[in-house]
Design a protein around this motif. Structure first.
Motif: not given
Lengths: 209, 113
Positions: B87-104
């Protein structure tokens, strides 16, 4: 509009020819800037050109690269930014003085099967555990010894499938070959891993002020 | 690029899997339209969800290792994490994000994840 490239010491060697770069200086520091390309022109080619300019600058001076795409209205605004943040900028440039960035990526050759449909929950958990064990082990055997040969290091989350380590190291210019030799030695000691070391790059990962 | 290789294995192709990102990364940073604002919010929310997912997964692996769960429980737990991952992969795809973007970036504390 102008685009900032890098922070350097002032005075510094003269700027590379033919790149339409200028500097604005204040109290021992200078921003290297150029005219900003219009937004419609943005492309990977421009990004590479930006990178090439930074590398040229890096050849004969210490630089602190400015985040790509940093634009200011004019030279006066750049002078003001330099004045206002002088202290922290000077400290940040000191941190990278005499050093360059090297990048290391490690991939495991024993690929864990990618989570696929039809995998059971138990298999999935096992695969996740294998990945996390492989990462921890690569960090210990590769990243830790390399960190000791570097002035500073920065480790990021692996991005590609099978990638175990993605890290950047701030290495003294004169220690680059030695660092590369360490990578080669580590590769020989760990035949099941694949190590890639690239550089020298401008110290992008060590430019936070 | 060749002159930037300080050490490279003979099977260098292994490393060439994530090249197309350059283009994306560039267009992503320079647009400030409403859509990218929405994406920024999604990025923040997904980063928090990803943090929780990773913490829970670590906890789950520890419990599996500890041997306190029976086979059924392990299977259910694994299935839940697998679904969450998908589900996370689908949501990332939907918003044009990749794993590396999910960080602060937490400044001197380093990265959140």
């Amino acid at each position: 509009m102008i685009e900032l490239y890098a922070l350097t010491d002032h005075p510094a060697p003269s700027l590379p020819d033919g790149a339409s770069l200028s500097t604005v200086a204040h109290a021992g520091l200078a921003f290297v800037w150029g005219p900003a390309p219009t937004p419609t022109e943005l492309s990977p080619e421009l990004l590479w050109r930006h990178e090439e300019l930074l590398e040229k600058l890096m050849e004969d001076r210490d630089i602190l690269p400015v985040r790509y795409g940093t634009r200011l209205p004019d030279e006066a605004a750049a002078a003001w930014a330099l004045c206002e943040r002088h202290h922290e900028l000077a400290l940040a440039l000191d941190r990278v003085r005499g050093a360059v960035e090297l990048s290391v990526r490690v991939i495991g050759t024993e690929r864990e099967p990618p989570p696929a449909d039809g995998m059971s929950g138990t298999e999935y958990l096992r695969a996740r555990e294998q990945t996390s064990t492989a990462r921890a082990s690569a960090l210990r055997t590769v990243h830790e010894p390399l960190s000791l040969s570097a002035r500073a290091s920065s480790e990021r989350a692996p991005r590609a499938a099978g990638e175990l380590v993605r890290a950047a190291y701030l290495v003294d210019r004169e220690a680059v070959q030695e660092f590369a030799a360490t990578v080669t030695r580590l590769q020989a000691a760990h035949p099941r891993l694949r190590l890639l070391c690239t550089g020298p790059w401008p110290p992008y990962s060590f430019s936070e002020t | 690029m060749r002159d930037k290789l300080l050490h490279a294995p003979p099977d260098l192709d292994l490393f060439a899997t994530d090249r197309p990102r350059l283009d994306q990364a560039l267009t992503r940073r320079v647009n400030a339209d409403p859509e990218s604002v929405e994406r920024g919010l999604a990025q923040l929310v997904l980063t928090i969800v990803e943090l929780l997912r990773q913490l829970m997964e670590r906890q789950a692996l520890r419990r599996v290792d500890g041997g306190t769960l029976n086979e059924d429980q392990v299977e259910r737990l694994g299935h839940t994490f697998m679904e969450l991952d998908k589900r996370m992969a689908e949501l990332r795809e939907e918003f044009g994000l990749d794993q590396d973007d999910l960080n602060l970036n937490l400044g001197p504390l380093g990265n959140l994840l």
